[in-house]
Scaffold this motif. Structure first.
Motif, PDB file in Angstrom:
ATOM      1  N   TYR A  47       0.905  -1.162  -0.111  1.00 20.18           N
ATOM      2  CA  TYR A  47      -0.127  -0.031  -0.099  1.00 20.18           C
ATOM      3  C   TYR A  47       0.776   1.193  -0.142  1.00 20.18           C
ATOM      4  O   TYR A  47       0.600   2.272  -0.634  1.00 20.18           O
ATOM      5  CB  TYR A  47      -0.853  -0.040   1.347  1.00 20.18           C
ATOM      6  CG  TYR A  47      -1.658   1.065   1.259  1.00 20.18           C
ATOM      7  CD1 TYR A  47      -3.064   1.244   0.626  1.00 20.18           C
ATOM      8  CD2 TYR A  47      -1.427   2.161   2.265  1.00 20.18           C
ATOM      9  CE1 TYR A  47      -3.818   2.509   0.590  1.00 20.18           C
ATOM     10  CE2 TYR A  47      -2.378   3.355   2.365  1.00 20.18           C
ATOM     11  CZ  TYR A  47      -3.366   3.386   1.727  1.00 20.18           C
ATOM     12  OH  TYR A  47      -4.167   4.291   1.903  1.00 20.18           O
ATOM     13  N   PRO A  66       2.719   3.366  -4.981  1.00 17.43           N
ATOM     14  CA  PRO A  66       2.381   4.944  -5.439  1.00 17.43           C
ATOM     15  C   PRO A  66       4.004   5.554  -5.482  1.00 17.43           C
ATOM     16  O   PRO A  66       4.085   5.909  -6.683  1.00 17.43           O
ATOM     17  CB  PRO A  66       1.703   5.456  -4.530  1.00 17.43           C
ATOM     18  CG  PRO A  66       0.877   4.611  -3.773  1.00 17.43           C
ATOM     19  CD  PRO A  66       1.772   3.274  -3.715  1.00 17.43           C
ATOM     20  N   ARG A  81       3.952   8.487  -8.108  1.00 19.56           N
ATOM     21  CA  ARG A  81       2.793   9.076  -7.612  1.00 19.56           C
ATOM     22  C   ARG A  81       2.832   9.741  -6.165  1.00 19.56           C
ATOM     23  O   ARG A  81       3.576   9.273  -5.384  1.00 19.56           O
ATOM     24  CB  ARG A  81       1.754   8.277  -7.835  1.00 19.56           C
ATOM     25  CG  ARG A  81       1.511   7.801  -9.361  1.00 19.56           C
ATOM     26  CD  ARG A  81       0.276   6.825  -9.596  1.00 19.56           C
ATOM     27  NE  ARG A  81       0.133   6.425 -10.828  1.00 19.56           N
ATOM     28  CZ  ARG A  81      -0.933   5.565 -11.385  1.00 19.56           C
ATOM     29  NH1 ARG A  81      -1.556   4.999 -10.362  1.00 19.56           N
ATOM     30  NH2 ARG A  81      -0.725   5.086 -12.557  1.00 19.56           N
ATOM     31  N   PRO A 124       1.913   9.883  -2.300  1.00 22.50           N
ATOM     32  CA  PRO A 124       1.720   8.845  -1.548  1.00 22.50           C
ATOM     33  C   PRO A 124       0.238   8.504  -1.597  1.00 22.50           C
ATOM     34  O   PRO A 124      -0.587   9.318  -1.387  1.00 22.50           O
ATOM     35  CB  PRO A 124       2.344   9.139   0.004  1.00 22.50           C
ATOM     36  CG  PRO A 124       3.480  10.241  -0.458  1.00 22.50           C
ATOM     37  CD  PRO A 124       3.045  11.060  -1.853  1.00 22.50           C
ATOM     38  N   ALA A 125       0.019   7.355  -0.973  1.00 23.56           N
ATOM     39  CA  ALA A 125      -1.394   6.939  -0.790  1.00 23.56           C
ATOM     40  C   ALA A 125      -1.809   7.522   0.579  1.00 23.56           C
ATOM     41  O   ALA A 125      -1.076   8.237   1.379  1.00 23.56           O
ATOM     42  CB  ALA A 125      -1.574   5.363  -0.679  1.00 23.56           C
ATOM     43  N   ARG A 126      -3.172   7.755   0.771  1.00 30.11           N
ATOM     44  CA  ARG A 126      -3.659   8.255   1.956  1.00 30.11           C
ATOM     45  C   ARG A 126      -3.236   7.575   3.150  1.00 30.11           C
ATOM     46  O   ARG A 126      -3.419   6.314   3.312  1.00 30.11           O
ATOM     47  CB  ARG A 126      -5.270   8.484   1.781  1.00 30.11           C
ATOM     48  CG  ARG A 126      -5.909   9.138   2.886  1.00 30.11           C
ATOM     49  CD  ARG A 126      -7.536   9.293   2.808  1.00 30.11           C
ATOM     50  NE  ARG A 126      -8.274  10.264   3.703  1.00 30.11           N
ATOM     51  CZ  ARG A 126      -9.433  10.316   3.852  1.00 30.11           C
ATOM     52  NH1 ARG A 126     -10.161   9.899   2.824  1.00 30.11           N
ATOM     53  NH2 ARG A 126     -10.019  11.145   4.800  1.00 30.11           N
ATOM     54  N   ALA A 162      -0.320   6.947   4.170  1.00 30.46           N
ATOM     55  CA  ALA A 162       0.817   5.984   4.050  1.00 30.46           C
ATOM     56  C   ALA A 162       1.747   6.039   4.919  1.00 30.46           C
ATOM     57  O   ALA A 162       2.181   4.897   5.443  1.00 30.46           O
ATOM     58  CB  ALA A 162       1.573   6.522   2.620  1.00 30.46           C
ATOM     59  N   SER A 173       0.627  15.443  -7.714  1.00 27.15           N
ATOM     60  CA  SER A 173       0.134  14.867  -9.124  1.00 27.15           C
ATOM     61  C   SER A 173      -0.070  15.872 -10.274  1.00 27.15           C
ATOM     62  O   SER A 173      -0.138  17.190  -9.679  1.00 27.15           O
ATOM     63  CB  SER A 173      -0.986  14.019  -8.578  1.00 27.15           C
ATOM     64  OG  SER A 173      -1.838  14.996  -7.945  1.00 27.15           O
TER      65      SER A 173
END
Length: 212
Positions: free
Chosen positions: A123, A127, A132, A134-136, A138, A212
């Motif tokens: 997870y 990204p 990209r 970072p994921a929420r 992260a 992004s």
């Protein structure tokens, strides 16, 4: 009277997670390592395409954990009677009695905690490797994965089974099932993944996210 300004966090220092020794940050090149002079802990170890390697190892570990939990771990034959058990069967052998808490804890330590760590790593890393943002949450996910690391005890389970089988082999015919070899491969891959992962690089990428 004005309140003093709060001290700003310094990003030019790195602290050893084991002995708390502080060093001026100097990032090594690819293939080099920054090691604590006090306790020899590796602080930074950047490698080329390490993210892709870790993701590949993580996917392989997920497959091995799933397969090892389903396939027979070992078979025991005594006086013509033969029985095969999986890892989950062994971990939950006492789930109907007063030892249900111990059974659930055993299953968690050898299966669910390692699986959770790997999924959290995927997870966080996917990204970042794809350039990209970072994921929420992260950072919280990676912190949880690191917190669970001492509680991932798949290798302890394999060693314990090996010791127990040496004693049982005098009383019955014991043969290893597919899950035993899958678990052995799993232990090796987990060790390799932990050695390849540069935690400083992950935290650095999370603290300086790309837009992004």
């Amino acid at each position: 009277m004005t309140a003093p300004d709060a001290p700003k966090p310094r990003d030019d220092l790195i602290v050893c997670p084991h002995c708390d020794a502080a060093y001026t940050l100097s990032r090594p090149g690819h293939g080099e390592r920054a090691v604590c002079h006090r306790c020899d802990t590796v602080l930074i170890m950047p490698r080329r395409k390490a993210g892709l390697q870790i993701i590949a190892l993580s996917v392989a570990i997920v497959i091995l954990i799933t397969a090892a939990a389903i396939f027979p771990f070992l078979s025991i034959s005594v006086t013509g009677a033969r029985n095969s058990v999986s890892v989950l069967d062994a971990a939950l052998a006492f789930s109907d009695g007063p030892l249900v808490v111990l059974s659930l804890a055993t299953a968690a330590l050898i299966i669910f905690v390692p699986l959770t760590r790997v999924l959290l790593s995927l997870y966080v890393l996917v990204p970042l490797v794809l350039d990209r943002p970072p994921a929420r949450h992260a950072a919280q996910a990676f912190r949880l994965a690191e917190t669970l690391r001492p509680w991932s005890m798949a290798e302890i389970f394999v060693i314990g089974c090996a010791v127990a089988l040496v004693k049982v082999s005098d009383l019955a015919d014991v043969s290893f099932g597919p899950a035993f070899w899958l678990f052995s491969m799993l232990v090796v891959l987990v060790v390799v993944q932990d050695n390849v992962l540069c935690r400083w690089s992950v935290w650095n990428a999370l603290s300086k996210p790309k837009r992004s």
